[in-house]
Design a protein around this motif. Structure first.
Motif, PDB file in Angstrom:
ATOM      1  N   GLU A  81       0.809  -1.227   0.000  1.00 42.22           N
ATOM      2  CA  GLU A  81       0.000   0.000   0.000  1.00 42.22           C
ATOM      3  C   GLU A  81       0.843   1.278   0.000  1.00 42.22           C
ATOM      4  O   GLU A  81       0.585   2.180  -0.794  1.00 42.22           O
ATOM      5  N   LYS A  99       2.326   1.693  -3.458  1.00 44.58           N
ATOM      6  CA  LYS A  99       1.282   2.059  -4.419  1.00 44.58           C
ATOM      7  C   LYS A  99       0.933   3.545  -4.275  1.00 44.58           C
ATOM      8  O   LYS A  99       0.837   4.264  -5.268  1.00 44.58           O
ATOM      9  N   ALA A 100       0.757   3.983  -3.038  1.00 38.62           N
ATOM     10  CA  ALA A 100       0.413   5.396  -2.796  1.00 38.62           C
ATOM     11  C   ALA A 100       1.526   6.317  -3.297  1.00 38.62           C
ATOM     12  O   ALA A 100       1.252   7.366  -3.887  1.00 38.62           O
ATOM     13  N   SER A 101       2.773   5.929  -3.090  1.00 39.63           N
ATOM     14  CA  SER A 101       3.896   6.745  -3.535  1.00 39.63           C
ATOM     15  C   SER A 101       3.956   6.828  -5.056  1.00 39.63           C
ATOM     16  O   SER A 101       4.218   7.899  -5.617  1.00 39.63           O
ATOM     17  N   VAL A 102       3.717   5.701  -5.711  1.00 44.11           N
ATOM     18  CA  VAL A 102       3.731   5.697  -7.179  1.00 44.11           C
ATOM     19  C   VAL A 102       2.603   6.582  -7.718  1.00 44.11           C
ATOM     20  O   VAL A 102       2.810   7.368  -8.631  1.00 44.11           O
ATOM     21  N   GLU A 103       1.418   6.470  -7.120  1.00 47.38           N
ATOM     22  CA  GLU A 103       0.291   7.319  -7.555  1.00 47.38           C
ATOM     23  C   GLU A 103       0.611   8.800  -7.339  1.00 47.38           C
ATOM     24  O   GLU A 103       0.317   9.636  -8.197  1.00 47.38           O
ATOM     25  N   LYS A 104       1.248   9.108  -6.231  1.00 47.29           N
ATOM     26  CA  LYS A 104       1.626  10.492  -5.928  1.00 47.29           C
ATOM     27  C   LYS A 104       2.634  11.000  -6.958  1.00 47.29           C
ATOM     28  O   LYS A 104       2.521  12.128  -7.437  1.00 47.29           O
ATOM     29  N   SER A 105       3.603  10.155  -7.309  1.00 47.91           N
ATOM     30  CA  SER A 105       4.614  10.537  -8.295  1.00 47.91           C
ATOM     31  C   SER A 105       3.977  10.758  -9.663  1.00 47.91           C
ATOM     32  O   SER A 105       4.365  11.688 -10.386  1.00 47.91           O
ATOM     33  N   ILE A 106       3.031   9.918 -10.020  1.00 47.94           N
ATOM     34  CA  ILE A 106       2.357  10.067 -11.322  1.00 47.94           C
ATOM     35  C   ILE A 106       1.562  11.361 -11.341  1.00 47.94           C
ATOM     36  O   ILE A 106       1.566  12.087 -12.346  1.00 47.94           O
ATOM     37  N   LYS A 107       0.886  11.678 -10.251  1.00 48.24           N
ATOM     38  CA  LYS A 107       0.131  12.934 -10.185  1.00 48.24           C
ATOM     39  C   LYS A 107       1.054  14.144 -10.275  1.00 48.24           C
ATOM     40  O   LYS A 107       0.715  15.137 -10.902  1.00 48.24           O
ATOM     41  N   LYS A 108       2.227  14.062  -9.632  1.00 45.99           N
ATOM     42  CA  LYS A 108       3.198  15.156  -9.702  1.00 45.99           C
ATOM     43  C   LYS A 108       3.685  15.361 -11.126  1.00 45.99           C
ATOM     44  O   LYS A 108       3.859  16.473 -11.586  1.00 45.99           O
ATOM     45  N   SER A 132       2.170  14.625 -13.916  1.00 46.46           N
ATOM     46  CA  SER A 132       1.192  15.099 -14.905  1.00 46.46           C
ATOM     47  C   SER A 132       0.676  16.473 -14.632  1.00 46.46           C
ATOM     48  O   SER A 132       1.091  17.278 -13.992  1.00 46.46           O
TER      49      SER A 132
END
Length: 164
Positions: free
Chosen positions: A150, A153-162, A164
């Motif tokens: 978890e 996963k949260a870190s990867v989602e945060k990086s993707i949001k940063k 884009s």
């Protein structure tokens, strides 16, 4: 042992002549003492330094976030594995005790039919117990895997949001 060659007047003359020849061969660069760097160059240098500072701060921040993520992941995984091991050991203890109880009953049986009845009952009970234990361990393993993944996963989602 190496002996030093004495410095004589002729050696000094040769060295002076070589220095003079070298200076004569080199082009003369007249650099004024009050040389000013153009404003454009100064501005470019300041922007470069500022960009380098910003890049360093981003890398430092990213490294700190990654370190925190790894610490959290390791901590979660450690707790999960400890919990899993505790449940597995408890299952083992239960199964060993059941085996000793079974052997005691089997050795105390008075007839073959009673021994068969004890064995059948024990096997049926152990099948149910082992099925429940396997289900509990499987559920716990899935929970540990999910809880461990978890933060990543949260870190990867945060990086993707940063990004884009």
């Amino acid at each position: 042992m190496v002996e030093a060659t004495p410095v004589t007047a002729s050696t000094k003359k040769v060295a002076k002549a070589a220095t003079s020849a070298f200076e004569a061969a080199m082009p003369k660069l007249d650099i004024p003492a009050n040389l000013e760097v153009p404003a454009v160059m100064r501005e470019m240098a300041e922007k470069s330094v500022q960009s380098a500072r910003e890049a360093y701060e981003k890398m430092k921040s990213s490294a700190e976030e990654t370190t925190d993520l790894l610490e959290d992941t390791y901590s979660t995984a450690t707790k999960g594995v400890a919990e899993y091991n505790a449940v597995a050991l408890e299952s083992l203890r239960t199964n060993v005790n059941a085996a000793f109880d079974y052997m005691g009953l089997l050795l105390g049986s008075k007839s073959v039919s009673e021994a068969v009845e004890i064995s059948t009952g024990h096997l049926r009970k152990q099948f149910d117990v082992l099925s429940a234990q396997a289900k509990e361990l499987s559920t716990l393993a899935q929970k540990v895997a999910t809880d461990t993944a978890e933060p990543i996963k949260a870190s990867v989602e945060k990086s993707i949001k940063k990004a884009s």
